[in-house]
Design a protein around this motif. Structure first.
Motif, PDB file in Angstrom:
ATOM      1  N   THR A  88       0.924  -1.172  -0.145  1.00  0.00           N
ATOM      2  CA  THR A  88       0.153  -0.013   0.009  1.00  0.00           C
ATOM      3  C   THR A  88       0.761   1.289   0.123  1.00  0.00           C
ATOM      4  N   VAL A 127      -1.825  -1.407 -14.519  1.00  0.00           N
ATOM      5  CA  VAL A 127      -2.288  -1.872 -13.385  1.00  0.00           C
ATOM      6  C   VAL A 127      -3.233  -0.967 -12.643  1.00  0.00           C
ATOM      7  N   LEU A 128      -3.270   0.268 -12.713  1.00  0.00           N
ATOM      8  CA  LEU A 128      -4.273   1.249 -12.141  1.00  0.00           C
ATOM      9  C   LEU A 128      -4.046   2.596 -12.894  1.00  0.00           C
ATOM     10  N   GLN A 130      -6.206   5.993 -11.929  1.00  0.00           N
ATOM     11  CA  GLN A 130      -6.971   6.593 -11.158  1.00  0.00           C
ATOM     12  C   GLN A 130      -7.062   8.208 -11.265  1.00  0.00           C
ATOM     13  N   LEU A 144      -2.118   3.527  -2.631  1.00  0.00           N
ATOM     14  CA  LEU A 144      -2.652   2.576  -2.990  1.00  0.00           C
ATOM     15  C   LEU A 144      -3.645   1.332  -1.913  1.00  0.00           C
ATOM     16  N   THR A 145      -4.424   0.783  -2.555  1.00  0.00           N
ATOM     17  CA  THR A 145      -5.062   0.047  -1.666  1.00  0.00           C
ATOM     18  C   THR A 145      -4.445  -1.418  -1.646  1.00  0.00           C
ATOM     19  N   THR A 148      -3.443  -4.036  -4.735  1.00  0.00           N
ATOM     20  CA  THR A 148      -3.264  -3.450  -6.072  1.00  0.00           C
ATOM     21  C   THR A 148      -1.962  -3.890  -6.576  1.00  0.00           C
TER      22      THR A 148
END
Length: 180
Positions: A88, A127-128, A130, A144-145, A148
């Protein structure tokens, strides 16, 4: 009979001069500091070219951390990419140069700047992606959560949008997740 009157206590001449010099130094510093900061800010901002739509400079100082309360590792270190020991991490960048020199922050809340973060594997697999809004015009951060990222090598970048104008993306920041 002679009456003696008390004279008010007067500081010595040397002490008086020292006090005057201290006050003058503080006054000069109070004037010079904002001028120096404005000059430094203007030096960082890229010059606009004729006909260029993009008014926002690219965010600066991309950095990554194990958590919001841990120290940051700056991206772009030629010696080694940052290593985080958690799934995270916090990604952050400085946006303070987004406001053109000479502008004043609004006193009333208005539209916030939209900040987009992208994280990919080093092979380029997304990957992400946002987007969030920044509560300030100075910094943007994204934690990041869990889940992830797995252990491995990644890269991330960020850009900012204010109204119809967008900045360029920052350079990719490579990093490694290595949970012990």
């Amino acid at each position: 009979m002679r009456v003696r009157t008390q004279q008010p206590h007067q500081p010595r001449t040397g002490v008086r001069r020292a006090i005057i010099a201290l006050v003058a130094t503080c006054a000069v510093g109070a004037v010079a500091t904002p001028i120096a900061l404005a000059a430094a800010s203007a030096d960082r901002a890229p010059a606009a070219t004729a006909g260029e739509d993009r008014l926002l400079p690219t965010p600066e100082a991309p950095r990554i951390s194990d958590s919001p309360y841990a120290g940051f590792q700056l991206c772009g270190d030629p010696a080694a990419d940052p290593v985080v020991t958690t799934g995270t991490p916090t990604l952050a960048a400085t946006l303070e140069s987004v406001a053109p020199p000479g502008t004043v922050e609004p006193t009333q809340p208005g539209p916030r700047r939209k900040v987009t973060f992208e994280v990919d594997t080093t092979a380029g697999q997304p990957v992400l992606h946002q987007q969030l809004t920044s509560d300030t015009s100075h910094d943007a951060a994204l934690q990041l959560t869990e889940g992830t990222l797995a252990d491995g090598a990644y890269r991330w970048r960020v850009r900012v949008k204010d109204g119809a104008t967008s900045s360029a993306w920052t350079a990719w920041c490579s990093f490694t997740v290595k949970r012990g």
